[in-house]
Scaffold this motif. Structure first.
Motif, PDB file in Angstrom:
ATOM      1  N   ARG A  73       0.950  -1.629   0.018  1.00  0.00           N
ATOM      2  CA  ARG A  73      -0.327   0.064   0.318  1.00  0.00           C
ATOM      3  C   ARG A  73       0.755   1.458  -0.129  1.00  0.00           C
ATOM      4  NH1 ARG A  73      -3.629   0.324   5.169  1.00  0.00           N
ATOM      5  NH2 ARG A  73      -2.006   1.433   6.358  1.00  0.00           N
ATOM      6  N   GLY A  74       0.784   2.365  -0.801  1.00  0.00           N
ATOM      7  CA  GLY A  74       1.370   3.622  -0.892  1.00  0.00           C
ATOM      8  C   GLY A  74       2.359   3.407  -1.763  1.00  0.00           C
ATOM      9  N   SER A  75       2.704   2.178  -2.509  1.00  0.00           N
ATOM     10  CA  SER A  75       4.317   2.143  -3.020  1.00  0.00           C
ATOM     11  C   SER A  75       3.645   2.257  -4.555  1.00  0.00           C
ATOM     12  CB  SER A  75       4.846   0.717  -2.176  1.00  0.00           C
ATOM     13  OG  SER A  75       4.404  -0.107  -2.252  1.00  0.00           O
ATOM     14  N   SER A  76       4.974   2.143  -5.379  1.00  0.00           N
ATOM     15  CA  SER A  76       5.195   2.151  -6.466  1.00  0.00           C
ATOM     16  C   SER A  76       5.043   0.367  -6.825  1.00  0.00           C
ATOM     17  CB  SER A  76       6.111   2.648  -7.085  1.00  0.00           C
ATOM     18  OG  SER A  76       6.878   2.313  -6.391  1.00  0.00           O
ATOM     19  N   SER A  77       5.314   0.834  -8.478  1.00  0.00           N
ATOM     20  CA  SER A  77       4.615  -0.835  -8.746  1.00  0.00           C
ATOM     21  C   SER A  77       7.177  -1.109  -8.775  1.00  0.00           C
ATOM     22  CB  SER A  77       4.198  -1.662  -9.775  1.00  0.00           C
ATOM     23  OG  SER A  77       4.499  -0.569 -11.041  1.00  0.00           O
ATOM     24  N   GLY A  78       6.895  -2.283  -9.442  1.00  0.00           N
ATOM     25  CA  GLY A  78       8.048  -2.693  -9.945  1.00  0.00           C
ATOM     26  C   GLY A  78       9.229  -3.714  -8.838  1.00  0.00           C
ATOM     27  N   PRO A  79      10.117  -4.307  -8.903  1.00  0.00           N
ATOM     28  CA  PRO A  79      10.996  -5.536  -7.809  1.00  0.00           C
ATOM     29  C   PRO A  79      11.666  -4.756  -6.504  1.00  0.00           C
ATOM     30  CG  PRO A  79      12.631  -4.464  -9.790  1.00  0.00           C
ATOM     31  CD  PRO A  79      11.103  -3.650  -9.985  1.00  0.00           C
ATOM     32  N   GLU A  86       5.650  -3.504  16.144  1.00  0.00           N
ATOM     33  CA  GLU A  86       6.349  -4.591  14.734  1.00  0.00           C
ATOM     34  C   GLU A  86       5.093  -5.107  13.627  1.00  0.00           C
ATOM     35  OE1 GLU A  86       7.259  -7.770  17.323  1.00  0.00           O
ATOM     36  OE2 GLU A  86       9.225  -7.323  18.418  1.00  0.00           O
ATOM     37  N   ASP A  87       3.873  -5.236  14.112  1.00  0.00           N
ATOM     38  CA  ASP A  87       3.236  -5.797  12.434  1.00  0.00           C
ATOM     39  C   ASP A  87       3.655  -3.885  11.530  1.00  0.00           C
ATOM     40  OD1 ASP A  87       2.411  -7.647  13.891  1.00  0.00           O
ATOM     41  OD2 ASP A  87       0.907  -6.995  14.743  1.00  0.00           O
ATOM     42  N   VAL A  88       3.398  -3.017  12.386  1.00  0.00           N
ATOM     43  CA  VAL A  88       3.368  -1.469  11.631  1.00  0.00           C
ATOM     44  C   VAL A  88       4.753  -1.804  11.152  1.00  0.00           C
ATOM     45  CG1 VAL A  88       3.592   0.620  11.845  1.00  0.00           C
ATOM     46  CG2 VAL A  88       1.718  -0.712  13.121  1.00  0.00           C
ATOM     47  N   ALA A  89       5.587  -1.962  11.675  1.00  0.00           N
ATOM     48  CA  ALA A  89       6.985  -1.909  10.900  1.00  0.00           C
ATOM     49  C   ALA A  89       7.330  -2.619   9.537  1.00  0.00           C
ATOM     50  CB  ALA A  89       8.222  -2.234  12.104  1.00  0.00           C
ATOM     51  N   GLN A  90       6.908  -3.979   9.654  1.00  0.00           N
ATOM     52  CA  GLN A  90       6.688  -4.993   8.739  1.00  0.00           C
ATOM     53  C   GLN A  90       6.110  -4.129   7.313  1.00  0.00           C
ATOM     54  OE1 GLN A  90       7.338  -8.109   8.135  1.00  0.00           O
ATOM     55  NE2 GLN A  90       9.029  -8.228  10.370  1.00  0.00           N
ATOM     56  N   GLU A  91       4.712  -3.764   8.084  1.00  0.00           N
ATOM     57  CA  GLU A  91       3.925  -2.696   7.116  1.00  0.00           C
ATOM     58  C   GLU A  91       4.427  -1.640   6.245  1.00  0.00           C
ATOM     59  OE1 GLU A  91      -0.135  -0.138   6.284  1.00  0.00           O
ATOM     60  OE2 GLU A  91      -0.057  -1.913   7.782  1.00  0.00           O
ATOM     61  N   VAL A  92       5.337  -0.648   6.967  1.00  0.00           N
ATOM     62  CA  VAL A  92       6.184   0.227   6.697  1.00  0.00           C
ATOM     63  C   VAL A  92       6.962  -0.451   5.708  1.00  0.00           C
ATOM     64  CG1 VAL A  92       7.390   1.768   7.055  1.00  0.00           C
ATOM     65  CG2 VAL A  92       5.673   1.455   8.856  1.00  0.00           C
ATOM     66  N   PHE A  93       7.992  -1.165   6.070  1.00  0.00           N
ATOM     67  CA  PHE A  93       9.071  -1.580   5.464  1.00  0.00           C
ATOM     68  C   PHE A  93       8.798  -2.486   3.985  1.00  0.00           C
ATOM     69  CE2 PHE A  93      11.994  -1.096   9.315  1.00  0.00           C
ATOM     70  CZ  PHE A  93      13.024  -0.521   8.684  1.00  0.00           C
ATOM     71  N   LEU A  94       7.288  -2.861   3.810  1.00  0.00           N
ATOM     72  CA  LEU A  94       6.924  -3.970   3.029  1.00  0.00           C
ATOM     73  C   LEU A  94       7.011  -2.217   1.869  1.00  0.00           C
ATOM     74  CD1 LEU A  94       5.337  -6.645   3.855  1.00  0.00           C
ATOM     75  CD2 LEU A  94       7.080  -6.867   3.080  1.00  0.00           C
ATOM     76  N   SER A  95       6.166  -1.278   2.328  1.00  0.00           N
ATOM     77  CA  SER A  95       6.222  -0.001   1.567  1.00  0.00           C
ATOM     78  C   SER A  95       7.713   0.741   0.828  1.00  0.00           C
ATOM     79  CB  SER A  95       5.482   0.701   2.267  1.00  0.00           C
ATOM     80  OG  SER A  95       3.548   0.376   2.611  1.00  0.00           O
ATOM     81  N   PHE A  96       8.012   0.892   2.247  1.00  0.00           N
ATOM     82  CA  PHE A  96       9.392   1.271   1.250  1.00  0.00           C
ATOM     83  C   PHE A  96      10.457   0.228   0.527  1.00  0.00           C
ATOM     84  CE2 PHE A  96      13.438   1.090   1.641  1.00  0.00           C
ATOM     85  CZ  PHE A  96      14.433   2.328   2.039  1.00  0.00           C
ATOM     86  N   GLY A  97       9.762  -1.059   0.764  1.00  0.00           N
ATOM     87  CA  GLY A  97      11.049  -1.670  -0.794  1.00  0.00           C
ATOM     88  C   GLY A  97      10.283  -2.212  -1.350  1.00  0.00           C
ATOM     89  N   ARG A  98       8.795  -0.665  -1.987  1.00  0.00           N
ATOM     90  CA  ARG A  98       8.248  -0.711  -3.372  1.00  0.00           C
ATOM     91  C   ARG A  98       8.546   0.369  -3.729  1.00  0.00           C
ATOM     92  NH1 ARG A  98       7.721  -6.016  -6.283  1.00  0.00           N
ATOM     93  NH2 ARG A  98       6.783  -7.547  -4.753  1.00  0.00           N
ATOM     94  N   SER A  99       8.968   1.769  -2.559  1.00  0.00           N
ATOM     95  CA  SER A  99       8.956   2.802  -3.771  1.00  0.00           C
ATOM     96  C   SER A  99      10.231   3.181  -4.030  1.00  0.00           C
ATOM     97  CB  SER A  99       8.667   3.779  -1.864  1.00  0.00           C
ATOM     98  OG  SER A  99      10.112   3.301  -0.901  1.00  0.00           O
ATOM     99  N   ASN A 100      10.031   4.309  -4.234  1.00  0.00           N
ATOM    100  CA  ASN A 100      11.910   5.377  -5.102  1.00  0.00           C
ATOM    101  C   ASN A 100      12.074   5.838  -3.418  1.00  0.00           C
ATOM    102  OD1 ASN A 100      11.145   3.747  -7.680  1.00  0.00           O
ATOM    103  ND2 ASN A 100       9.771   5.018  -8.552  1.00  0.00           N
ATOM    104  N   VAL A 101      11.701   6.157  -2.293  1.00  0.00           N
ATOM    105  CA  VAL A 101      12.794   6.819  -1.646  1.00  0.00           C
ATOM    106  C   VAL A 101      14.001   6.552  -1.952  1.00  0.00           C
ATOM    107  CG1 VAL A 101      12.816   7.429   0.018  1.00  0.00           C
ATOM    108  CG2 VAL A 101      10.112   6.593  -0.346  1.00  0.00           C
ATOM    109  N   PRO A 102      14.508   8.091  -1.848  1.00  0.00           N
ATOM    110  CA  PRO A 102      16.208   7.748  -1.735  1.00  0.00           C
ATOM    111  C   PRO A 102      16.695   7.359  -0.340  1.00  0.00           C
ATOM    112  CG  PRO A 102      15.150   9.988  -2.495  1.00  0.00           C
ATOM    113  CD  PRO A 102      14.066   9.414  -1.911  1.00  0.00           C
TER     114      PRO A 102
END
Length: 216
Positions: A46-52, A83-99
């Motif tokens: 959620r809230g992230s871009s597509s891609g690897p 910890e559940d929140v952290a998992q969700e946040v890092f999953l979003s970060f993993g699909r994002s283009n945040v520098p």
């Protein structure tokens, strides 16, 4: 504010608990890898871009996991929910283009927003908060004192959930240990305005607490 058997299996459980305490980010990385293996993170978060999934995710995860959990725990007061929140946040970060240079601030803000969403949704289990409060609080002989402490924590979190979003996030980030400079960068504020923003948020929180106390 603030903010988680038997025979041979017992030895395994003790060893696993010790590993988590010694390296919580590493243990969380293993849980995240297991979720990937089960296909739970194959889609776009959620809230992230597509891609690897980005190549630096594990490095950032290990570096910033405890900070992200700490921010969420400030809002929720329960380690397991944080910890559940952290998992969700890092999953979003993993699909994002945040520098990568902006990852720490982005993750902290995302953790605060996600935790506030959970707090406002009313979907939390009261038993979790009570268990966390009992684990974090020193043993008290007066039962009434323990009840009052728990009730105060609930009142503060309820008041926090009623604050304007930007005020609540600024307050959570600052009280999670972020410096004025980190808060300014994370929320796109001028450095000189952070203190004012946090003080106004604290004042608004006190007013919200007093307003509801007088109406009870």
């Amino acid at each position: 504010m603030d903010l988680i058997r038997h025979g041979g299996a017992a030895a395994v459980a003790v060893a696993a608990a010790a590993a988590v305490r010694a390296d919580p980010a590493g243990a969380a990385t293993e849980r995240w890898a297991e979720r990937r293996g089960r296909g739970e993170v194959s889609g776009t978060a959620r809230g992230s871009s597509s891609g690897p999934v980005r190549a630096d995710l594990e490095e950032v995860f290990r570096r910033d996991y405890e900070r992200v959990v700490g921010v969420a725990a400030r809002v929720l007061g329960a380690r397991d929910e944080a910890e559940d929140v952290a998992q969700e946040v890092f999953l979003s970060f993993g699909r994002s283009n945040v520098p990568a240079a902006e990852a720490r601030g982005w993750l902290s803000v995302a953790a605060a927003h996600t935790a506030l969403n959970l707090l406002r949704s009313g979907r939390r289990r009261a038993s979790r908060e009570e268990t966390a409060a009992a684990a974090d609080s020193p043993v008290v002989s007066d039962v009434a004192e323990a009840v009052v402490t728990l009730e105060e924590r609930r009142r503060v979190r309820a008041a926090l959930a009623r604050l304007p979003r930007k005020s609540a996030v600024a307050l959570v980030l600052r009280h999670s240990g972020l410096s004025y400079a980190d808060v300014a960068t994370a929320l796109d504020l001028s450095l000189g305005s952070v203190g004012t923003t946090v003080r106004r948020a604290e004042s608004a929180l006190r007013k919200e607490l007093n307003r509801h106390a007088s109406s009870d």
